[in-house]
Design an enzyme around this catalytic site. Sequence first.
Site, PDB file in Angstrom:
ATOM      1  CG  HIS A  13       1.959  -7.024   1.237  1.00 38.72           C
ATOM      2  ND1 HIS A  13       1.776  -7.304   2.570  1.00 38.72           N
ATOM      3  CD2 HIS A  13       1.354  -5.825   1.037  1.00 38.72           C
ATOM      4  CE1 HIS A  13       1.101  -6.326   3.146  1.00 38.72           C
ATOM      5  NE2 HIS A  13       0.844  -5.407   2.228  1.00 38.72           N
TER       6      HIS A  13
ATOM      7  CG  HIS B 251      -3.119  -3.546  -0.683  1.00 34.23           C
ATOM      8  ND1 HIS B 251      -3.994  -3.980   0.283  1.00 34.23           N
ATOM      9  CD2 HIS B 251      -1.889  -3.524  -0.095  1.00 34.23           C
ATOM     10  CE1 HIS B 251      -3.336  -4.200   1.411  1.00 34.23           C
ATOM     11  NE2 HIS B 251      -2.051  -3.933   1.210  1.00 34.23           N
TER      12      HIS B 251
ATOM     13  CG  HIS C  34      -1.698  -5.411   6.244  1.00 28.04           C
ATOM     14  ND1 HIS C  34      -2.237  -6.304   5.375  1.00 28.04           N
ATOM     15  CD2 HIS C  34      -1.166  -4.416   5.480  1.00 28.04           C
ATOM     16  CE1 HIS C  34      -2.053  -5.880   4.126  1.00 28.04           C
ATOM     17  NE2 HIS C  34      -1.406  -4.741   4.159  1.00 28.04           N
TER      18      HIS C  34
ATOM     19  CD  GLU D  17       1.533  -0.647   7.171  1.00 27.21           C
ATOM     20  OE1 GLU D  17       0.418  -1.113   7.457  1.00 27.21           O
ATOM     21  OE2 GLU D  17       1.760  -0.054   6.095  1.00 27.21           O
TER      22      GLU D  17
ATOM     23  CG  ASP E 149       1.806  -1.944   1.030  1.00 29.78           C
ATOM     24  OD1 ASP E 149       0.816  -2.700   0.993  1.00 29.78           O
ATOM     25  OD2 ASP E 149       2.037  -1.178   1.992  1.00 29.78           O
ATOM     26  CG  ASP E 150      -1.041   0.200  -1.197  1.00 24.23           C
ATOM     27  OD1 ASP E 150      -2.059  -0.396  -1.550  1.00 24.23           O
ATOM     28  OD2 ASP E 150      -0.586   0.140  -0.033  1.00 24.23           O
TER      29      ASP E 150
HETATM   30  N1  ADE Z   1      -4.339  -1.165   2.648  1.00 24.34           N
HETATM   31  C1  ADE Z   1      -3.626  -0.832   1.578  1.00 24.34           C
HETATM   32  N2  ADE Z   1      -2.327  -0.614   1.915  1.00 24.34           N
HETATM   33  C2  ADE Z   1      -2.237  -0.823   3.245  1.00 24.34           C
HETATM   34  C3  ADE Z   1      -1.184  -0.757   4.183  1.00 24.34           C
HETATM   35  N3  ADE Z   1       0.067  -0.438   3.834  1.00 24.34           N
HETATM   36  N4  ADE Z   1      -1.472  -1.028   5.470  1.00 24.34           N
HETATM   37  C4  ADE Z   1      -2.718  -1.353   5.836  1.00 24.34           C
HETATM   38  N5  ADE Z   1      -3.734  -1.435   4.993  1.00 24.34           N
HETATM   39  C5  ADE Z   1      -3.509  -1.174   3.699  1.00 24.34           C
HETATM   40 ZN    ZN Z   2      -0.422  -3.788   2.506  1.00 26.00          ZN
END
Ligand code: ADE
Ligand code: ZN
Length: 319
Positions: A8, A10, A188, A191, A269-270
């Site tokens: 996971h 992006h 997703h 969250e 994640d990011d």
């Molecule tokens: N796109 C990139 N990061 C995300 C996240 N944490 N939740 C939903 N969409 C995303």
């Molecule tokens: Zn994500």
Amino acid sequence: MIPKAEIHCHLEGSIPPKLAVELAERNGLILPPNLFDEKGHYAWKDFWSFLDSYDRVCTALKKPRDFRDVIYSYLAGAAREGAVYVEMFCSPERPAALGISYVQWLEALAQGIDDARREFGIVGRIIIICIRHLGPERAEAMVRAMLAEPHPYVVGFGMGGDEAKFAPADFAPAYRLAHDNGYGCTVHAGEVVGPESVWAAIRDLPVTRIGHGVRSADDPALMEELARRGIVLEVCPGSNVALGLYPDRTSHPLHRLIAAGVRVTLNSDDPPFFHTTLGTEYELAGLDERHLRGIARTTIEASFADAATRRQLLERISP
Ligand code: ADE
Ligand code: ZN
């Protein structure tokens, strides 16, 4: 070093500020104002402004080579932290907006994956991801494009974006199509919206994994259902804390999910947005080496790579 794997992360969310600046300069582009805070970090304050900031980072990208460089540099960094496998969420929306064809874009990503494999031994794969708030028609068109141009590195289909928009059932036709053609599916959920979002996802979509899904910990019956069905959560504690879902890592439900028998993985994640890395997630998970090794194994098992690749990776991490 404990072997690691990730399912996971992006693509555009993995671009460190320094790389965004380099790419923009190389492309003769000016990054949007207020992209960075005074410390040079990405500036955002809540989930929606994070999504907006994510979109603005993408303005640094212009050419296929940029996408190659982004995936290559992420894989190189992950390998240095002990990762043997990374599945990257890649959205064809960005290259399409730049006039780059789907095939050209995939070739560029595959080049980055091949270069990282050759130089660092890390295996990379791609999950094509649609954006929930752009709606079900775009999602279905994306799956059709994916099916029209199969690529050995494209192993799955997923969805990110604003979880509060539309319902999983709206995306069932797109997911069905991907699933029936052999692609692994994830979404997703759980969250920014609570357990009802995860219930709807596992009821209406052919998914074996849930992106985040941490809000399932608010509902014991849901945790039981996830454990019973062996559905794997792609947990990203650093992201959840940064976005304010939980005040700190101690209150994060990772340990409660594990105690309830839910299969979990650890992910970034990011990472530059949330000041984390895969290595940091392993380090700060509050789990001993045996648990962390188990999480790496679960990650490979839950990955959408083909069976032979999964077997080789499992042998590599548990000799
Ligand atoms: N796109 C990139 N990061 C995300 C996240 N944490 N939740 C939903 N969409 C995303
Ligand atoms: Zn994500």
